[in-house]
Design an enzyme around this catalytic site. Structure first.
Site, short mmCIF file in Angstrom:
data_model
loop_
_atom_site.label_atom_id
_atom_site.label_comp_id
_atom_site.label_asym_id
_atom_site.label_seq_id
_atom_site.Cartn_x
_atom_site.Cartn_y
_atom_site.Cartn_z
N SER A 190 0.64 -1.37 -0.07
CA SER A 190 0.00 -0.08 0.08
C SER A 190 0.94 1.28 0.08
O SER A 190 1.90 1.35 -0.91
CB SER A 190 -1.01 0.02 1.15
OG SER A 190 -2.15 0.97 1.01
N ASP A 443 -8.21 -5.82 -6.01
CA ASP A 443 -7.88 -4.54 -5.44
C ASP A 443 -8.12 -3.35 -6.01
O ASP A 443 -7.59 -3.16 -6.80
CB ASP A 443 -6.34 -4.85 -5.09
CG ASP A 443 -6.26 -3.58 -4.00
OD1 ASP A 443 -6.91 -2.88 -3.65
OD2 ASP A 443 -4.66 -3.32 -3.88
N HIS A 468 -5.78 -6.86 -1.99
CA HIS A 468 -4.41 -5.93 -1.57
C HIS A 468 -3.34 -6.56 -0.74
O HIS A 468 -3.44 -7.24 0.27
CB HIS A 468 -5.40 -4.59 -0.79
CG HIS A 468 -4.53 -3.34 -0.55
ND1 HIS A 468 -4.29 -2.68 -1.84
CD2 HIS A 468 -4.11 -2.47 0.35
CE1 HIS A 468 -3.58 -1.58 -1.41
NE2 HIS A 468 -3.45 -1.59 -0.11
#
Lengths: 509, 509
Positions: A190, A443, A468
């Site tokens: 991320s 994602d 993710h």
């Protein structure tokens, strides 16, 4: 037992109300339950606190870019370390560094099993560095109230300062370990993945490579459609069933209509089991549902996981099964409740839901500042086909909110000025190497990811069924073959970087 | 007519008195006499001021790394532009950008004939950007007194801010010219060359390549011997004649001995034609001589040049010829005066020399701050063999001076943290491309330069007889073949970058 939204969900709500602040980067790493650490790992890490790591602090420079003595403040930056598996400085054994995200580093560490599971075979030292202004790494004497008091203190919260922190800490650590020749590989998911990729680009003298998992480094203005995030969520649900998509797409009008009818609010409260104490309206209910769809799409993992709440394997499919189920007949509100319960109440222990819970257990609050300054990531636009109501993402709305809240003007083009993004293939092909860009196409953040392999050493790994940064999670027996393959490929690539580094080292000396 | 030292010479003096501040980076670009611009160039640049360029200003952000609204100041950054030769945005014709050094950009521009002379064949737009805090690019309302008033204003003077300035300005300029696809090549000499190299490393999305001429990016603590600078000067003189070396090496004792004798000071004053008004001692005389040897070594060009004072071709040879000449017999002081006069009085117009002249015609004063903060370049150590008295370079002396003068603590490891330097070949080989490192081995700064070719695209060009960024100077009919070859090679390499870029552009679109 009431289950709250918790901070990161609440913050995402504003995504949908214009003018709004988009908390684009709510971290979506599931909380890692300590019981899930394998017994073997626990045993091997017996010297570590919590079975995984020891906590240390580094005296870090507050302002790397200004030499004014009045800016010569320092702060205590937390990092977690595990040397159980390390082959040592004499062997130039590698150092794996996690470049911390916008939150408590322990949370990310506990969700990055990939590093722990591969440390033994690489004989790697593990280091997880906390991002400044998050967790326990708070400037201004560790006093969060002071650090977050105003824009003059918050001014030191930025990605460039964070990257310079990582470089400074790593260089110092290696020096102290007499391990200057140990190769460093950085990891992140991320925002942490963005930092990992940027770190390899900007500090190649510190890290020989980066695994950037689900790192939307292209999710900036002028690079990506603001609708792409919601488009992917839409596609996730639609891929399970057209009916599921339609029910959710129709829910926004349905809830508004119901709320406008006599007794409608009470019906909604009952149907969705909203705790009595809540002063709720259709907006907050809608936000609560959106959060469920968004977070479930992000964490649509192939095995059971435990994010803020426990989730089954393939939770989007489970939600759509609940919607498509004949048990609830034609009661669309009941169907929505059943689907939302997959996210909010999979254990079945919740009696009611508290929509007003603003707690922030993972210390993510600083992202609001980042999203108002440099992280202008257009997220939240919805087109006609979207599972969410049609909505145009607006930079002006963001800027106006930030002006109101902080009296700060965003710098929407700073990230692309500093790190690039335009024509990224053409640029990186000639100027960078040793980065893995992993993305799972389930994602919603994958829309801003690097999805094409750029060169032999800039490899995009795209998992059609991935969510993710699923690759960074602890493995489990139920992992599908594609996930095993992804991790194996990543391990092989990282091994090739280290091997090449050692060759280079030998041929130079 | 009295000829003064001028600022940059004075500042270098402190190199030799411990505890001292080393003004390592006095720019050594000769002043370019406007008459030397070729008539053809003048004609082709008829639209430009001074025949070479038009002056523009860009509203630049003061602090790129801090989003505190109170740091949201801007300043007017000067840049010079020449579009006479540009092939235009439609042809994606290249843009050549000079990344300004620590001084008035006009001075550097006028000394970078290489860019002007090659612009026509490349159809290149020429842009010369002034470094913040120098020349006319003064933050805080353009008021130098305010900008240099204290450490809180000077804090914004740093190499990282300067690089971000260049990125910001270039991106904006290209946007305004609708030339986003025009490739940018950056050029620089000396500190400007360091900035050019670092710019390509850090901003490869903005510049496709860099010509870093005489850029001592390795001249930092732990990377290079502090003696190397003086060792090269020693070698320069010794290579001309052993007697020349010995006379200069013996001069320091000779001057001290003479000064201590009755009437000795008067003898020195007369011999060296020091203006009567000067209150001078042996120290200032020695500093004056050191400056002559150092600057002449740096600018030991193969053709006549005009730095602060006019110089003949191969001035070091000329100095040694003066020392070795039989005209002065055994009078060593007279020999030294004759040699120094090559640097200070080649035109023969000076009647006496003013050692107290502190003028700073090229606005170089800001380097003092940079040398006290990030630019800790160990220069000034001398070993037994040195032409200068034995002297150990001392970081502590620098730090102590900076503490006294600015109350600032240097960050001696910041540059290597931010830009690297250790094991540079191993690092850059795997992470960078398209940089030419030119060095002339007569140049004392070449000791901190990149002297080995690292890869196909990271090319070191080393000219045994070359001096400080001689390649960037305007060409002349008397240029030796090696210098023509160097420039030809540079042009070919730059052409290959641009050609590759256009290929990449086509295959991507």
């Amino acid at each position: 037992m009431a289950i709250g939204f918790q901070f990161i969900i609440i913050t995402l709500f504003s995504l949908f109300s214009a003018p709004s602040l988009t908390f684009a980067f709510v971290p979506i790493l599931p909380r890692f339950p300590s019981s899930a650490v394998s017994a073997e790992l626990k045993q091997r890490s017996h010297s570590s606190q919590n079975g995984l790591y020891r906590t240390k602090f580094f005296t870090q420079i507050l302002d790397h870019f200004n030499f004014n003595p009045q800016s010569n403040h320092t702060f205590q930056q937390r990092y977690l370390i595990n040397d159980t598996f390390w082959g040592g400085a004499k062997n130039n054994a590698p150092i794996f560094v996690y470049t911390g995200n916008e939150g408590n580093i322990e949370w990310f560490t506990q969700n990055t099993g990939f590093m722990f599971e591969n440390a033994p075979s690489f004989q790697a030292l593990l280091v997880f560095i906390e991002h400044r202004f998050y967790g326990k790494s708070i400037p201004f004497g560790g006093n969060k109230t002071v650090a977050y008091a105003n824009t003059s203190t918050l001014g030191y919260l930025s990605s460039t300062q964070a990257l310079a922190d990582y470089a400074t800490l790593i260089i110092d650590l290696k020096k102290n370990l007499s391990a200057t020749d140990s190769p460093v590989v950085v990891f992140g998911g991320s925002y942490g993945g963005m930092l990992a990729a940027w770190f390899r680009m900007k500090y190649p003298h510190v890290a020989i490579g980066a695994l950037a998992s689900s790192a939307p480094i292209l999710h900036f203005m002028g690079l990506v459609s603001p609708d792409i995030f919601n488009n992917i969520i839409t596609q996730d649900f639609r891929s399970e069933s057209e009916n599921c998509y339609k029910v959710i797409k129709g829910s926004w009008d349905l809830i508004d209509d119901t709320a406008n009818k006599p007794g409608g609010m009470e019906l909604l409260r009952k149907t969705f089991r909203i705790c009595k104490s809540d002063d709720f309206g259709p907006g907050s209910l809608e936000g609560w549902l959106r959060a469920a769809w968004i977070y479930t799409a992000m964490t649509d993992y192939p095995t059971p996981s435990n994010f803020l709440n426990p989730l089954p394997a393939y939770p989007v499919k489970k939600m759509c099964e609940a919607i498509d189920s004949s048990v609830t007949g034609n009661n669309r509100l009941a169907k929505l409740h059943a689907a939302a319960s997959v996210y909010y109440n999979y254990t079945g222990k919740a009696r009611c839901f508290d929509l007003d819970d603003n707690s922030d257990p993972h210390d993510l609050g600083g992202w609001q500042w980042q999203a108002c300054t440099e992280m202008i990531m257009p997220v939240g636009g919805s087109n006609k086909e979207s599972i969410f109501p049609e909505y145009e993402w607006s930079y002006e709305a963001r800027a106006s909110w930030c002006d109101f809240f902080y009296n700060v003007q965003p710098r929407p083009h700073w990230i692309t000025t500093e790190f690039g993004g335009h024509a990224i293939e053409r640029v990186l092909k000639r100027s960078a190497s040793n980065i893995i860009f992993f993305n799972g196409l389930r994602d919603p953040w994958s829309g801003g990811g690097v999805l094409k392999t750029i060169s032999k050493t800039l490899v995009a790994i795209v998992a059609k069924k991935g969510a993710h940064h699923v690759d960074l999670r602890f493995s489990s027996k139920e992992d599908p073959q594609w996930l095993k393959d992804v991790r194996k490929l990543e391990v092989n690539i990282i091994a090739s970087w280290i091997s090449q580094y050692h060759q280079d080292l030998q041929s130079n000396s």
